[in-house]
Design an enzyme around this catalytic site. Sequence first.
Site, PDB file in Angstrom:
ATOM      1  N   LYS A 163       2.709  10.437   2.614  1.00  0.00           N
ATOM      2  CA  LYS A 163       2.925   8.827   3.467  1.00  0.00           C
ATOM      3  C   LYS A 163       4.183   8.032   2.946  1.00  0.00           C
ATOM      4  O   LYS A 163       4.927   7.478   3.769  1.00  0.00           O
ATOM      5  CB  LYS A 163       1.805   8.171   3.494  1.00  0.00           C
ATOM      6  N   ASN A 164       4.331   8.229   1.617  1.00  0.00           N
ATOM      7  CA  ASN A 164       5.442   7.062   1.013  1.00  0.00           C
ATOM      8  C   ASN A 164       6.676   8.162   1.091  1.00  0.00           C
ATOM      9  O   ASN A 164       7.542   7.410   0.797  1.00  0.00           O
ATOM     10  CB  ASN A 164       4.917   7.077  -0.370  1.00  0.00           C
ATOM     11  N   CYS A 221      -2.030  -3.596   1.665  1.00  0.00           N
ATOM     12  CA  CYS A 221      -3.333  -3.683   0.863  1.00  0.00           C
ATOM     13  C   CYS A 221      -3.397  -4.987  -0.104  1.00  0.00           C
ATOM     14  O   CYS A 221      -2.255  -5.327  -0.450  1.00  0.00           O
ATOM     15  CB  CYS A 221      -3.369  -2.420  -0.040  1.00  0.00           C
ATOM     16  N   ARG A 258       3.819  -8.208  -3.801  1.00  0.00           N
ATOM     17  CA  ARG A 258       4.804  -7.284  -3.717  1.00  0.00           C
ATOM     18  C   ARG A 258       5.813  -7.897  -3.106  1.00  0.00           C
ATOM     19  O   ARG A 258       6.208  -7.648  -1.825  1.00  0.00           O
ATOM     20  CB  ARG A 258       4.308  -5.916  -2.998  1.00  0.00           C
ATOM     21  N   ASP A 266      -0.896   4.764  -8.326  1.00  0.00           N
ATOM     22  CA  ASP A 266      -1.474   5.067  -7.245  1.00  0.00           C
ATOM     23  C   ASP A 266      -2.648   6.133  -7.622  1.00  0.00           C
ATOM     24  O   ASP A 266      -3.544   6.445  -6.938  1.00  0.00           O
ATOM     25  CB  ASP A 266      -0.697   5.703  -6.012  1.00  0.00           C
ATOM     26  N   ARG A 314      -5.470   4.980   6.344  1.00  0.00           N
ATOM     27  CA  ARG A 314      -3.871   4.729   6.159  1.00  0.00           C
ATOM     28  C   ARG A 314      -3.297   5.644   5.319  1.00  0.00           C
ATOM     29  O   ARG A 314      -2.120   5.716   5.367  1.00  0.00           O
ATOM     30  CB  ARG A 314      -4.037   3.379   5.603  1.00  0.00           C
TER      31      ARG A 314
END
Length: 434
Positions: free
Chosen positions: A22-23, A120, A125, A316, A408
């Site tokens: 995803k990232n 999230c 951030r 993570d 997600r």
Amino acid sequence: MDKLLIRGGRPLTGTIRISGAKNAALPELCATLLTAEPVTLTNVPRLQDVATMLTLIRNMGVQVEQGGADNVGTVTVNAGGLSSPEAPYELVKTMRASVLALGPLLARFGEATVSLPGGCAIGSRPVDQHIKGLQAMGAEIVVEHGYMIAKLPKGWTRLKGTHITTDMVTVTGTENFLMAAALAEGETILENAAQEPEIVDLAELLIKMGAKIEGHGTHRIRITGVEKLHGTTHQVVADRIEAGTFLCAVAATGGDVLLQHGRADHLDAVIDKLRDAGVRVTALPDGIRVASPGPAHQHVKAQSFRTTEYPGFPTDMQAQFMTLNCIAQGASKVTETIFENRFMHVNELVRLGAHIQTDGKVAVIEGITKLSGATVMATDLRASASLVIAGLVAEGETMVDRIYHLDRGYDQMEAKLRGVGADIERVSNSPALA
């Protein structure tokens, strides 16, 4: 709202195919905005955040075609007809990665309007590093009514290369600067750059598109801007966090699983801890094999760790490894240095019987022999994964609520776990009676 019902106590055996990251996929979808030619991405994970990003770029007037077989997504993006360089709040409020549209839009079109992002609730951030870096390249940026409004100075046709040193290591900031600098005039040097594999993968895509980039994967990246980028085809790198999550699941439950396409070289810090704990992890040419002879409380020794930027232990993976520690032998200490609110899963693990005490950025875990099934609530993406692992080892039934967080970032997690022997199913709330 969907939930996951898990009946714990089963070892995991078989093969799990690791999806694209995803990232990596999210910034690479934004990178397609840098050219008027089609860019095809393969191995795109089928996730809610990816769907949101595709909706966002379609809303700009970009053509998107999706395909692929065997749950391997292929996306072709043609931004030649992009007509609206704007990312509105209603489309990005749930997704932090929306800020990645700022650099490409500004670099190619000389203007961009991007909502301040959501995502999230794991901590602050801030986007100030993005703004400062792009301003250093000459952009004029104001923040009004919840939007970042950026444009080039009057008479400018391109951003200008410069020397950018961020106050902190920022993954999305590094990605934004990489994309913006690819079309800037002259040379850009990024100091204190993030080194994650997803950044390396983005740089490799940009190089295929015609960008001139050196040093990606180190703390100092050099980009020589070009006037134009072209189309290409690129395979999204495998998701190291998905692979790490399944490593912890097998370590907790026992079993023997091949993580097909997993990259052991992207998970050194996690794998080192698992090996120290007594778990057998083997790097293979196209995957990772993980084996544990039985439940963690019998065969795994608890491990203390501290989260840091890559190549250190990833934030993570903190929640997933903490769950493993909960039912491992001995005590451990987990220190979270990246996000200030990333212990929200602790209260839910305690509901399952875990012995955890927190003090600021530190959690102390006392391993126990069993967890007991209960209803728990996911609070963020990786917390969701930690609760699934807990449910896999808990006695009785565990119901994990609010799994939209899980959707997600994990591509069909329950189906993959069911395929290796887990007793797990997705359930939906019954409609309310009239």
